[in-house]
Design a protein around this motif. Structure first.
Motif, PDB file in Angstrom:
ATOM      1  N   TYR A 108       2.559  10.261  -0.765  1.00  0.00           N
ATOM      2  CA  TYR A 108       2.239  11.663  -1.507  1.00  0.00           C
ATOM      3  C   TYR A 108       0.476  10.260  -1.788  1.00  0.00           C
ATOM      4  CZ  TYR A 108      -0.618  13.607  -5.429  1.00  0.00           C
ATOM      5  OH  TYR A 108      -1.039  14.707  -5.213  1.00  0.00           O
ATOM      6  N   PHE A 109       1.380   9.149  -2.403  1.00  0.00           N
ATOM      7  CA  PHE A 109       0.584   8.252  -3.404  1.00  0.00           C
ATOM      8  C   PHE A 109      -0.134   6.643  -2.042  1.00  0.00           C
ATOM      9  CE2 PHE A 109       3.034   9.496  -6.366  1.00  0.00           C
ATOM     10  CZ  PHE A 109       2.481  10.024  -7.531  1.00  0.00           C
ATOM     11  N   PHE A 110       0.187   6.786  -0.522  1.00  0.00           N
ATOM     12  CA  PHE A 110       0.332   6.184  -0.290  1.00  0.00           C
ATOM     13  C   PHE A 110      -0.668   6.158   1.187  1.00  0.00           C
ATOM     14  CE2 PHE A 110       2.648   3.837  -3.737  1.00  0.00           C
ATOM     15  CZ  PHE A 110       1.968   2.853  -3.660  1.00  0.00           C
ATOM     16  N   ASP A 111       0.500   6.804   1.328  1.00  0.00           N
ATOM     17  CA  ASP A 111       0.446   6.995   3.157  1.00  0.00           C
ATOM     18  C   ASP A 111      -0.701   8.503   4.008  1.00  0.00           C
ATOM     19  OD1 ASP A 111       0.798   5.893   5.694  1.00  0.00           O
ATOM     20  OD2 ASP A 111       2.326   6.914   6.167  1.00  0.00           O
ATOM     21  N   HIS A 112      -0.119   9.121   3.068  1.00  0.00           N
ATOM     22  CA  HIS A 112      -1.224  10.864   2.688  1.00  0.00           C
ATOM     23  C   HIS A 112      -1.159  10.886   4.111  1.00  0.00           C
ATOM     24  CE1 HIS A 112      -3.298   8.723  -0.633  1.00  0.00           C
ATOM     25  NE2 HIS A 112      -3.840   7.910  -0.060  1.00  0.00           N
ATOM     26  N   GLY A 113       0.270  11.826   5.013  1.00  0.00           N
ATOM     27  CA  GLY A 113       0.561  12.272   5.875  1.00  0.00           C
ATOM     28  C   GLY A 113       0.481  13.700   5.875  1.00  0.00           C
ATOM     29  N   LYS A 114       0.186  14.022   7.354  1.00  0.00           N
ATOM     30  CA  LYS A 114      -0.290  15.074   7.314  1.00  0.00           C
ATOM     31  C   LYS A 114       0.754  16.389   7.740  1.00  0.00           C
ATOM     32  CE  LYS A 114      -4.502  14.067   9.174  1.00  0.00           C
ATOM     33  NZ  LYS A 114      -5.385  13.668  10.414  1.00  0.00           N
ATOM     34  N   ARG A 115       0.588  17.402   7.335  1.00  0.00           N
ATOM     35  CA  ARG A 115       1.822  18.650   7.826  1.00  0.00           C
ATOM     36  C   ARG A 115       1.602  18.665   8.897  1.00  0.00           C
ATOM     37  NH1 ARG A 115       4.150  22.488   4.295  1.00  0.00           N
ATOM     38  NH2 ARG A 115       2.842  21.782   2.555  1.00  0.00           N
ATOM     39  N   GLY A 116       3.099  18.842   9.149  1.00  0.00           N
ATOM     40  CA  GLY A 116       3.426  18.812  11.273  1.00  0.00           C
ATOM     41  C   GLY A 116       3.735  17.658  11.897  1.00  0.00           C
ATOM     42  N   ASP A 117       2.814  16.577  10.928  1.00  0.00           N
ATOM     43  CA  ASP A 117       3.324  15.172  11.228  1.00  0.00           C
ATOM     44  C   ASP A 117       5.052  14.847  12.299  1.00  0.00           C
ATOM     45  OD1 ASP A 117       0.659  15.036  10.945  1.00  0.00           O
ATOM     46  OD2 ASP A 117       1.393  12.878   9.985  1.00  0.00           O
ATOM     47  N   ARG A 118       4.936  14.891  13.488  1.00  0.00           N
ATOM     48  CA  ARG A 118       6.120  14.473  14.790  1.00  0.00           C
ATOM     49  C   ARG A 118       6.544  13.448  14.669  1.00  0.00           C
ATOM     50  NH1 ARG A 118       7.179  18.891  17.407  1.00  0.00           N
ATOM     51  NH2 ARG A 118       5.423  20.867  17.243  1.00  0.00           N
ATOM     52  N   PRO A 120       2.316  -7.474   7.856  1.00  0.00           N
ATOM     53  CA  PRO A 120       1.726  -8.472   6.528  1.00  0.00           C
ATOM     54  C   PRO A 120       1.095  -7.271   5.240  1.00  0.00           C
ATOM     55  CG  PRO A 120       0.962  -9.564   7.903  1.00  0.00           C
ATOM     56  CD  PRO A 120       1.658  -8.676   8.695  1.00  0.00           C
ATOM     57  N   ARG A 121       0.356  -6.728   6.210  1.00  0.00           N
ATOM     58  CA  ARG A 121      -0.857  -6.023   5.178  1.00  0.00           C
ATOM     59  C   ARG A 121       0.470  -4.760   4.187  1.00  0.00           C
ATOM     60  NH1 ARG A 121      -0.847  -4.792  10.734  1.00  0.00           N
ATOM     61  NH2 ARG A 121      -0.552  -2.786  11.712  1.00  0.00           N
ATOM     62  N   PHE A 122       1.869  -4.609   4.929  1.00  0.00           N
ATOM     63  CA  PHE A 122       2.226  -3.921   3.846  1.00  0.00           C
ATOM     64  C   PHE A 122       3.365  -3.848   2.585  1.00  0.00           C
ATOM     65  CE2 PHE A 122       2.241  -1.449   8.157  1.00  0.00           C
ATOM     66  CZ  PHE A 122       2.257  -0.448   7.946  1.00  0.00           C
ATOM     67  N   LEU A 123       3.241  -5.673   3.328  1.00  0.00           N
ATOM     68  CA  LEU A 123       4.030  -5.841   1.883  1.00  0.00           C
ATOM     69  C   LEU A 123       3.794  -5.375  -0.007  1.00  0.00           C
ATOM     70  CD1 LEU A 123       5.781  -7.813   0.409  1.00  0.00           C
ATOM     71  CD2 LEU A 123       3.645  -9.521   0.670  1.00  0.00           C
ATOM     72  N   GLY A 124       1.734  -4.926  -0.169  1.00  0.00           N
ATOM     73  CA  GLY A 124       1.377  -5.070  -1.284  1.00  0.00           C
ATOM     74  C   GLY A 124       2.071  -3.491  -1.738  1.00  0.00           C
ATOM     75  N   ARG A 125       1.750  -2.074  -0.685  1.00  0.00           N
ATOM     76  CA  ARG A 125       2.211  -1.067  -0.614  1.00  0.00           C
ATOM     77  C   ARG A 125       3.595  -1.226  -1.182  1.00  0.00           C
ATOM     78  NH1 ARG A 125       0.735   2.728   3.870  1.00  0.00           N
ATOM     79  NH2 ARG A 125      -1.643   1.952   3.109  1.00  0.00           N
ATOM     80  N   PHE A 126       4.539  -1.342  -0.456  1.00  0.00           N
ATOM     81  CA  PHE A 126       5.615  -1.819  -0.558  1.00  0.00           C
ATOM     82  C   PHE A 126       6.567  -2.545  -2.075  1.00  0.00           C
ATOM     83  CE2 PHE A 126       7.380  -1.603   4.547  1.00  0.00           C
ATOM     84  CZ  PHE A 126       6.393  -0.749   4.334  1.00  0.00           C
ATOM     85  N   THR A 127       5.726  -3.743  -2.199  1.00  0.00           N
ATOM     86  CA  THR A 127       5.410  -3.954  -3.395  1.00  0.00           C
ATOM     87  C   THR A 127       5.983  -3.057  -4.398  1.00  0.00           C
ATOM     88  OG1 THR A 127       5.191  -5.777  -2.074  1.00  0.00           O
ATOM     89  CG2 THR A 127       5.832  -6.257  -5.134  1.00  0.00           C
ATOM     90  N   ILE A 128       4.731  -2.237  -4.563  1.00  0.00           N
ATOM     91  CA  ILE A 128       4.782  -1.117  -5.425  1.00  0.00           C
ATOM     92  C   ILE A 128       5.811  -0.137  -5.010  1.00  0.00           C
ATOM     93  CG2 ILE A 128       3.073   0.527  -6.315  1.00  0.00           C
ATOM     94  CD1 ILE A 128       0.640  -0.962  -5.252  1.00  0.00           C
ATOM     95  N   VAL A 129       5.759   0.475  -4.796  1.00  0.00           N
ATOM     96  CA  VAL A 129       6.949   1.402  -4.203  1.00  0.00           C
ATOM     97  C   VAL A 129       7.989   0.718  -5.000  1.00  0.00           C
ATOM     98  CG1 VAL A 129       8.555   3.071  -2.803  1.00  0.00           C
ATOM     99  CG2 VAL A 129       6.418   2.418  -3.000  1.00  0.00           C
ATOM    100  N   ALA A 130       8.518  -0.411  -4.389  1.00  0.00           N
ATOM    101  CA  ALA A 130       9.676  -1.336  -5.045  1.00  0.00           C
ATOM    102  C   ALA A 130       9.564  -1.520  -6.456  1.00  0.00           C
ATOM    103  CB  ALA A 130       9.903  -2.479  -3.756  1.00  0.00           C
ATOM    104  N   PHE A 131       9.050  -1.670  -6.949  1.00  0.00           N
ATOM    105  CA  PHE A 131       8.981  -1.707  -8.507  1.00  0.00           C
ATOM    106  C   PHE A 131       8.913  -0.607  -8.816  1.00  0.00           C
ATOM    107  CE2 PHE A 131       6.504  -2.272 -12.352  1.00  0.00           C
ATOM    108  CZ  PHE A 131       7.444  -3.191 -13.040  1.00  0.00           C
ATOM    109  N   TYR A 132       8.754   0.293  -8.449  1.00  0.00           N
ATOM    110  CA  TYR A 132       8.566   1.957  -9.323  1.00  0.00           C
ATOM    111  C   TYR A 132      10.565   1.992  -9.545  1.00  0.00           C
ATOM    112  CZ  TYR A 132       9.186   7.032  -9.575  1.00  0.00           C
ATOM    113  OH  TYR A 132       9.344   8.317 -10.605  1.00  0.00           O
ATOM    114  N   PHE A 133      10.543   2.213  -8.007  1.00  0.00           N
ATOM    115  CA  PHE A 133      12.318   2.887  -7.422  1.00  0.00           C
ATOM    116  C   PHE A 133      13.131   2.076  -8.017  1.00  0.00           C
ATOM    117  CE2 PHE A 133       9.400   5.635  -5.065  1.00  0.00           C
ATOM    118  CZ  PHE A 133      11.209   6.851  -4.583  1.00  0.00           C
ATOM    119  N   PHE A 134      12.964   0.555  -8.390  1.00  0.00           N
ATOM    120  CA  PHE A 134      13.838  -0.937  -8.970  1.00  0.00           C
ATOM    121  C   PHE A 134      14.067   0.080 -10.126  1.00  0.00           C
ATOM    122  CE2 PHE A 134      14.016  -3.800 -11.742  1.00  0.00           C
ATOM    123  CZ  PHE A 134      15.590  -4.359 -11.606  1.00  0.00           C
TER     124      PHE A 134
END
Length: 205
Positions: free
Chosen positions: A60-70, A126-140
Motif C-alpha cells: 500500500y505505501f511503497f509498491d502499489h501492487g495491482k489487484r489480480g497480480d499473479r 541495494p535500491r531496496f534498502l531505503g524502503r526496507f529500513t522504513i518498514v522495518a522501523f515501523y514493525f520493530f
C-alpha cells in the motif's frame, strides 16, 4: 495467498524445532492437540497475520501492487522447498525424534533464514534498502510492543538455555535473538523473500 503459503509451512518447521530445543514455547493453547506434540495452532495463526499485515503495509505505501497480480513461477520453487522442510520434519519425528533437538536452534535459523537471505538480497538489489529500513522501523515497534505484552500475559515463554544473550525491557526478559533477529530483522527479511520470489524486484513509484 502469499501469506498463507509462506507462513504456514515455515511456522510448522520452525516452531517444531524451536519447541524441541525449548527456544520458545506457548504453554497454553486453545487447541489441545499439537502437531508433532509441540507445534501449536496459535503460532501458525500469528505467522499468517504477521506476513499478511507486512505485505499489505508494504504494497500500500511503497509498491502499489495491482489487484489480480499473479505470482511468478519462481515462487513455486520456494514453496516446494518450504513444504519439503515440513515433510523432512515429519520423517525425523517418526524415525529419528532426537534429531529434532538442535542446540542454539534460534540463533542458527536466524542466521540461515533471516540474516543471510536479507544481506544477499540487499547486495544484489541495494535500491531496496531505503524502503526496507522504513518498514522495518515501523514493525520493530509493533513487534516489540506485542512481545512485551505477550510476555506479561504469559502468551509465550523462553524456558531454554541455548541463547547467545538476554535482554530485559520494562521488567520483561527475553533472548537477544528475539530482539535482534525477530523484532528488528525478520520484517525486512520477509520483504526480501517477497520481492525476490513473489514480486517483480522493481521499485514502483
Amino acid at each position: 495467498v502469499f501469506a498463507l503459503l509462506f507462513s504456514i509451512p515455515l511456522s510448522v518447521f520452525i516452531d517444531t524445532f524451536a519447541a524441541f530445543d525449548k527456544a520458545w514455547i506457548i504453554p497454553h493453547s486453545i487447541i489441545p492437540t499439537r502437531l508433532f506434540g509441540v507445534a501449536t495452532f496459535e503460532v501458525w495463526w500469528f505467522g499468517f497475520w504477521w506476513v499478511f499485515f507486512t505485505v499489505l503495509f508494504y504494497e500500500y505505501f511503497f509498491d502499489h501492487g495491482k489487484r489480480g497480480d499473479r505470482f511468478p513461477k519462481t515462487y513455486r520453487n520456494l514453496n516446494y522447498f518450504f513444504f519439503a522442510l515440513v515433510f523432512l520434519t515429519a520423517i525425523l519425528f517418526i524415525f529419528y525424534p532426537n534429531s529434532l533437538i538442535v542446540p542454539y536452534f534460534y540463533f542458527i535459523i536466524s542466521i540461515t533464514a533471516v540474516v543471510i537471505p536479507l544481506v544477499l538480497f540487499l547486495l544484489k538489489f541495494p535500491r531496496f534498502l531505503g524502503r526496507f529500513t522504513i518498514v522495518a522501523f515501523y514493525f520493530f515497534f509493533v513487534l516489540l510492543l506485542f512481545e512485551l505484552v505477550a510476555l506479561k500475559r504469559g502468551q509465550w515463554i523462553f524456558p531454554g538455555e541455548h541463547y547467545i544473550g538476554w535482554v530485559t525491557l520494562f521488567g520483561q526478559g527475553f533472548p537477544i535473538e528475539e530482539f535482534i533477529f525477530w523484532c528488528l530483522c525478520a520484517t525486512p527479511a520477509l520483504l526480501a523473500y517477497y520481492e525476490f520470489f513473489a514480486d517483480d524486484r522493481k521499485l514502483t513509484k
